[in-house]
Design an enzyme around this catalytic site. Structure first.
Site, short mmCIF file in Angstrom:
data_model
loop_
_atom_site.label_atom_id
_atom_site.label_comp_id
_atom_site.label_asym_id
_atom_site.label_seq_id
_atom_site.Cartn_x
_atom_site.Cartn_y
_atom_site.Cartn_z
CG ASN A 80 -3.77 4.08 -3.82
OD1 ASN A 80 -3.78 3.75 -5.01
ND2 ASN A 80 -3.25 3.32 -2.88
CG PHE A 87 -7.32 -5.27 -0.51
CD1 PHE A 87 -6.42 -5.17 -1.57
CD2 PHE A 87 -6.81 -5.46 0.76
CE1 PHE A 87 -5.04 -5.27 -1.37
CE2 PHE A 87 -5.43 -5.57 0.98
CZ PHE A 87 -4.56 -5.47 -0.09
NE ARG A 124 6.16 1.87 -1.72
CZ ARG A 124 5.00 1.18 -1.77
NH1 ARG A 124 4.63 0.58 -2.91
NH2 ARG A 124 4.23 1.09 -0.73
CB THR A 136 -1.32 2.12 1.12
OG1 THR A 136 -0.01 1.53 1.04
CG2 THR A 136 -2.27 1.37 0.23
CD GLU A 166 5.44 -4.20 -9.40
OE1 GLU A 166 4.89 -4.71 -8.39
OE2 GLU A 166 5.64 -2.97 -9.50
CG HIS A 204 1.86 0.04 -8.60
ND1 HIS A 204 1.64 -0.84 -7.57
CD2 HIS A 204 2.99 -0.38 -9.23
CE1 HIS A 204 2.60 -1.77 -7.60
NE2 HIS A 204 3.43 -1.51 -8.59
CE LYS A 256 -2.75 1.88 -7.73
NZ LYS A 256 -3.18 1.46 -6.37
CE1 TYR A 302 -1.29 -3.81 -7.05
CE2 TYR A 302 -3.17 -3.51 -8.50
CZ TYR A 302 -2.15 -2.98 -7.74
OH TYR A 302 -1.99 -1.61 -7.63
N1 UDP Z 1 -5.59 -1.65 -1.18
C1 UDP Z 1 -6.93 -1.57 -0.86
N2 UDP Z 1 -7.30 -1.80 0.44
C2 UDP Z 1 -6.41 -2.10 1.43
C3 UDP Z 1 -5.05 -2.16 1.10
C4 UDP Z 1 -4.66 -1.94 -0.22
O1 UDP Z 1 -7.75 -1.30 -1.72
O2 UDP Z 1 -6.81 -2.28 2.58
C5 UDP Z 1 -5.15 -1.41 -2.56
C6 UDP Z 1 -4.50 -0.05 -2.71
O3 UDP Z 1 -5.03 0.57 -3.86
C7 UDP Z 1 -3.04 -0.37 -2.85
C8 UDP Z 1 -3.06 -1.74 -3.51
O4 UDP Z 1 -4.21 -2.37 -2.97
O5 UDP Z 1 -2.38 0.61 -3.62
C9 UDP Z 1 -1.85 -2.59 -3.24
O6 UDP Z 1 -1.65 -2.68 -1.84
P1 UDP Z 1 -0.21 -2.48 -1.19
O7 UDP Z 1 -0.31 -2.88 0.23
O8 UDP Z 1 0.82 -3.14 -2.04
O9 UDP Z 1 -0.04 -0.88 -1.23
P2 UDP Z 1 0.94 0.05 -2.09
O10 UDP Z 1 2.21 -0.73 -2.32
O11 UDP Z 1 0.21 0.36 -3.38
O12 UDP Z 1 1.14 1.27 -1.25
MG MG Z 2 2.54 -2.64 -3.03
#
Ligand code: UDP
Ligand code: MG
Length: 133
Positions: A113, A58, A86, A92, A127, A116, A10, A50
């Site tokens: 974070n 968010f 993962r 996350t 994807e 992805h 990212k 997304y």
């Molecule tokens: N995200 C955020 N706030 C939240 C939850 C998620 O900004 O409360 C962002 C975060 O950067 C995350 C992305 O949205 O990586 C996608 O969310 P997801 O739940 O799919 O998390 P991931 O699969 O990336 O762990």
């Molecule tokens: Mg995700």
């Protein structure tokens, strides 16, 4: 099972030039990087990528963020690479990520974070196709 998944470095991590470290971390963990490209996507493209999160509070900030600077999209391949990636990424929220995970090591906040990773083989295909058609 040999699988493929999409990984993204990212904007926060690209900006801090963490790409080499992140790539060598994957390789050390027996993951092959089949393709890699540095690109900057538009907010519209980020919104498409997304779209599963479109109802979330968010969503808008997330799409602005992913399109705010260059990212590196990669196709990773390896044994159970979807769940393995993962695990290597960690939770996350970097403050909740386990020691030794990418998000623990490099993540700044829940939005910045650093990485992805696809959450299933099926979504991985979608994807990968999004970035590498
Ligand atoms: N995200 C955020 N706030 C939240 C939850 C998620 O900004 O409360 C962002 C975060 O950067 C995350 C992305 O949205 O990586 C996608 O969310 P997801 O739940 O799919 O998390 P991931 O699969 O990336 O762990
Ligand atoms: Mg995700």
């Amino acid at each position: 099972m040999i699988e493929q998944t999409l990984s993204i470095i990212k904007p926060d991590a690209v900006e801090r030039k963490l790409d080499k470290e992140i790539k060598s971390f994957f390789k050390k963990n027996n993951i092959k990087i089949l393709k890699s490209k540095k690109i900057k996507i538009s907010k519209e493209e980020a919104s498409e990528f997304y779209k599963v999160h479109q109802s979330k509070p968010f969503y808008d900030k997330l799409c602005s963020y992913l399109s705010s600077g260059p990212i590196i999209a990669m196709i990773l391949e390896g044994e159970n690479v979807v769940s393995k990636n993962r695990q290597l990424m960690g939770a996350t929220d970097p403050t909740k990520a386990e020691e030794g995970t990418l998000r623990k090591m490099y993540g700044i906040s829940i939005d910045k974070n650093s990485v992805h990773g696809s959450d299933s083989v099926e979504n991985g295909k979608i994807e990968i196709n999004f970035f590498f058609k």
